[in-house]
Design a protein around this motif. Structure first.
Motif, short mmCIF file in Angstrom:
data_model
loop_
_atom_site.label_atom_id
_atom_site.label_comp_id
_atom_site.label_asym_id
_atom_site.label_seq_id
_atom_site.Cartn_x
_atom_site.Cartn_y
_atom_site.Cartn_z
N UNK A 194 15.06 40.50 40.27
CA UNK A 194 15.74 41.59 39.54
C UNK A 194 15.61 41.45 38.03
N UNK A 195 15.65 40.21 37.55
CA UNK A 195 15.50 39.98 36.11
C UNK A 195 14.14 40.49 35.64
N UNK A 196 13.10 40.12 36.39
CA UNK A 196 11.75 40.54 36.00
C UNK A 196 11.62 42.06 36.04
N UNK A 197 12.16 42.66 37.09
CA UNK A 197 12.06 44.12 37.23
C UNK A 197 12.86 44.81 36.11
N UNK B 98 16.54 49.54 41.84
CA UNK B 98 16.84 48.90 40.56
C UNK B 98 15.86 49.37 39.48
N UNK B 99 14.59 49.47 39.86
CA UNK B 99 13.57 49.91 38.91
C UNK B 99 13.90 51.30 38.37
N UNK B 100 14.36 52.19 39.28
CA UNK B 100 14.71 53.55 38.86
C UNK B 100 15.88 53.53 37.89
N UNK B 101 16.87 52.67 38.18
CA UNK B 101 18.01 52.55 37.26
C UNK B 101 17.52 52.04 35.91
N UNK C 259 19.54 44.81 29.58
CA UNK C 259 20.86 44.24 29.85
C UNK C 259 21.67 45.16 30.76
N UNK C 260 21.60 46.46 30.50
CA UNK C 260 22.35 47.41 31.32
C UNK C 260 21.87 47.35 32.77
N UNK C 261 20.56 47.24 32.96
CA UNK C 261 20.01 47.19 34.30
C UNK C 261 20.46 45.92 35.03
N UNK C 262 20.41 44.81 34.33
CA UNK C 262 20.87 43.56 34.93
C UNK C 262 22.36 43.64 35.24
N UNK C 263 23.10 44.31 34.35
CA UNK C 263 24.53 44.49 34.57
C UNK C 263 24.79 45.19 35.90
N UNK C 264 23.96 46.17 36.23
CA UNK C 264 24.12 46.89 37.49
C UNK C 264 23.93 45.96 38.68
N UNK C 265 22.91 45.09 38.62
CA UNK C 265 22.67 44.13 39.71
C UNK C 265 23.87 43.21 39.88
N UNK C 266 24.35 42.70 38.74
CA UNK C 266 25.47 41.76 38.79
C UNK C 266 26.70 42.45 39.34
#
Lengths: 325, 266
Positions: free
Chosen positions: B72-75, B172-175, B191-198
């Motif tokens: 997820x971090x890489x994406x 996740x990529x779309x987000x 950061x926002x994208x990673x925030x969504x995963x977390x």
């Protein structure tokens, strides 16, 4: 690319409306309550070299962004090569080369690779001729030797040249150049000036924004002046300059006496300790000269000066140094 | 333009470094298992215990280890940078003036991100497979149900698992792509994208909100494990694919709506 064919429509070479390369009608852009561009009616004749002037913050760049469809007008309309922007951008933009608010490229790629990428990103960039076109463009801006250097190693002047090369990759009907000589050395500035003349001679319309008035004066056929989002004046350079009244200047040691003569003719003279100058306001300079001499003024020099573009500019936009907003 | 974009993306040092790091994670873990002489306790990530018996399982263990954080971090980095990165460099305005076309640009960027989402888990699985088969014996793959599969059939299922992990990353990529159209600052979008995963991960552990669990982005991420049953059960896999498709649709449309209407001031 199969997905969005509509945006790649082939451009028919139909003539554009009324001989104007750019025409805006009551063009307005508001950010919040502020009209950054306020009811602008700009008319750039095809084939002209058009100088777009204005102090910092007068709305030049916002106007250019609207011309290119990067931002949408709040009101009014833009016709670029006869096509309404941003709706018909896909038809107009392939025929327009642009340098907007300084060059922007990928720092980790070389100059050549950068040009390859931008050329591959849009229509009418024939891959078969790409190499040749890139070499030609680099040569025109004097970057052949630096073409394989990484962009991040370029000086500001070299970056500016690469930006110009990118605008010259294909034949264009219109070039929109925002401060093209920014950061260039005097030689570079001169080369760019010659380049603009060459392009104009080939029939390319050049729309040039600059605050270097001497530059504009040397290459432009037409000028528009903006201030606080409004168009103060536009027209041919000659017409703009002749609108402003000429000034006579007399060099003399008898400053007081000369001021008296000028004042008696109803002109308001300005002076320092060696000269007196006054706007002629329609009076014949030869008569004034005779009157001065007859009054006993010892004249060491007499001149009638056409106002420079700088004088016209300042008289239109005011003296203030502070950014208006 | 797609070919140029793919060359541009995968030619970047940053992206190459991401893929190398993704490959190094399973290599490190497998080497550590080899050096320590065994898998240790029984409550590690799935498939880890089987590596010592069969190196092929290292590919699956590699996916399990990298899925919660590293992938997820890489994406997020690649997707969040897609548009915002161009905006921050100023190249976005030149691409649009070229004219690349806003919809077309977004489409090309999206396809490049999809290519990365697919490539990344394959790199991870391949790294695991290679290091696993070098350091441990290789044999027929024993399914979770206890049967054995031929090596060929096992390899196909492992490839399938990597593909499903790739699909799991698409939502996740779309987000990330949508976040990337909102800002001119790539790190903000990342950061926002990673925030969504977390957030999805955290919500997934809170029983009081179990009502929304089935709709969380990360809910079906481990469903690829079902491929390793003798008789593959497709329910969870299909549901995950549909869920990811939903996320792609919603956030893809949002990204499109945003990019095609925004004023480009960068």
């Amino acid at each position: 690319m199969t997905t969005i064919e509509a945006e790649r429509a082939v451009v028919p070479s139909e003539p554009f409306g009324g001989g104007s390369a750019i025409r805006t009608t009551e063009l307005t852009k508001r950010f919040g309550d502020v009209a950054v561009v306020d009811r602008l009616n700009l008319e750039v004749p095809a084939g002209s070299v058009f100088g777009f002037l204005g102090p910092n913050g007068s709305g030049k760049t916002t106007t250019i962004r609207m011309l290119l469809g990067l931002i949408a007008p709040s009101e009014g309309e833009v016709q670029l090569l006869g096509r309404t922007m941003p709706g018909r951008a896909a038809e107009a933009l392939p025929r327009v080369g642009a340098l907007v608010e300084g060059p922007a490229f990928y720092p980790w790629l070389s100059g050549r690779q950068n040009l390859e990428r931008i050329d591959a990103a849009g229509p009418e960039g024939d891959a078969a001729t790409r190499r040749t076109r890139i070499e030609l463009a680099l040569e025109r801006v004097g970057l052949t030797a630096a073409g394989k250097k990484k962009y991040k190693a370029y000086s500001l002047g070299m970056r500016q040249r690469l930006g110009l090369a990118s605008a010259l990759l294909r034949r264009r009907e219109l070039l929109i150049l925002d401060e093209p000589t920014n950061g260039m050395d005097p030689q570079g500035t001169r080369e760019i000036r010659n380049l603009i003349r060459e392009l104009a001679a080939d029939g390319t319309t050049v729309f040039l924004s600059s605050h270097l008035l001497a530059e504009i004066e040397q290459v432009c056929t037409h000028v528009a002046v903006m201030s606080l989002g409004r168009l103060l004046s536009q027209g041919s350079l000659a017409a703009l300059q002749s609108d402003a009244t000429p000034v006579m200047r007399v060099d003399t040691v008898d400053v007081e006496l000369a001021l008296g003569v000028v004042g008696a003719r109803g002109l308001s003279g300005r002076h320092d300790d060696r000269s007196v100058s006054a706007e002629l306001g329609g009076q014949a300079p030869e008569d004034l000269c005779r009157l001065l001499v007859e009054a006993g003024v010892r004249v060491t020099g007499f001149a009638v000066e056409r106002p420079s573009l700088e004088d016209v500019f300042v008289s239109l936009t005011g003296e203030g140094f502070d950014v208006a907003r | 333009m797609l070919r140029a974009e793919l060359a541009h993306l995968f030619g970047r040092r940053r992206v190459q470094a991401l893929l190398v790091i993704l490959a190094l994670v399973p290599i490190g873990v497998v080497v550590a298992i080899r050096l320590s002489g065994g898998p240790g306790g029984g409550d590690g990530p799935a498939f880890l215990g089987q590596i010592t018996n069969n190196g092929v399982f290292a590919a699956l263990a590699a996916l399990t280890i990298t899925l919660p954080i590293f992938l997820p971090l890489a994406v997020a980095i690649v997707a969040g940078d897609a548009i915002a990165g161009e905006a921050s460099l100023g190249t976005l305005r030149y691409l649009l003036v070229r004219p690349a076309g806003r919809s077309r640009l977004l489409g090309v960027k999206a396809l490049a991100v999809v290519a990365f989402c697919v490539a990344a888990p394959f790199v991870v699985a391949a790294a695991g497979l290679i290091v696993g088969s070098v350091l441990f014996p290789v044999g027929r793959v024993t399914t979770l149900s206890g049967d054995t599969l031929s090596i060929a059939s096992g390899a196909i299922r492992i490839a399938g698992a990597a593909g499903l992990v790739g699909v799991s990353l698409l939502g996740l990529a779309a987000i990330g792509l949508f976040a990337s159209t909102l800002t001119d600052i790539p790190i903000g979008a990342i950061a926002a994208t990673l925030g969504v995963v977390i957030l999805a991960g955290v919500l997934g552990t809170i029983p009081q909100v179990s009502a929304i669990h089935p709709w969380l982005l990360t809910n079906g991420w481990l469903s690829y494990g079902d491929l390793l049953r003798s008789h593959v059960t497709w329910t969870a896999i299909t549901r995950n694919v549909a869920l990811q498709a939903g996320y792609v649709l919603v956030f893809g449309a949002a990204a499109w709506a945003r990019l095609t209407t925004r004023d480009v001031l960068a």
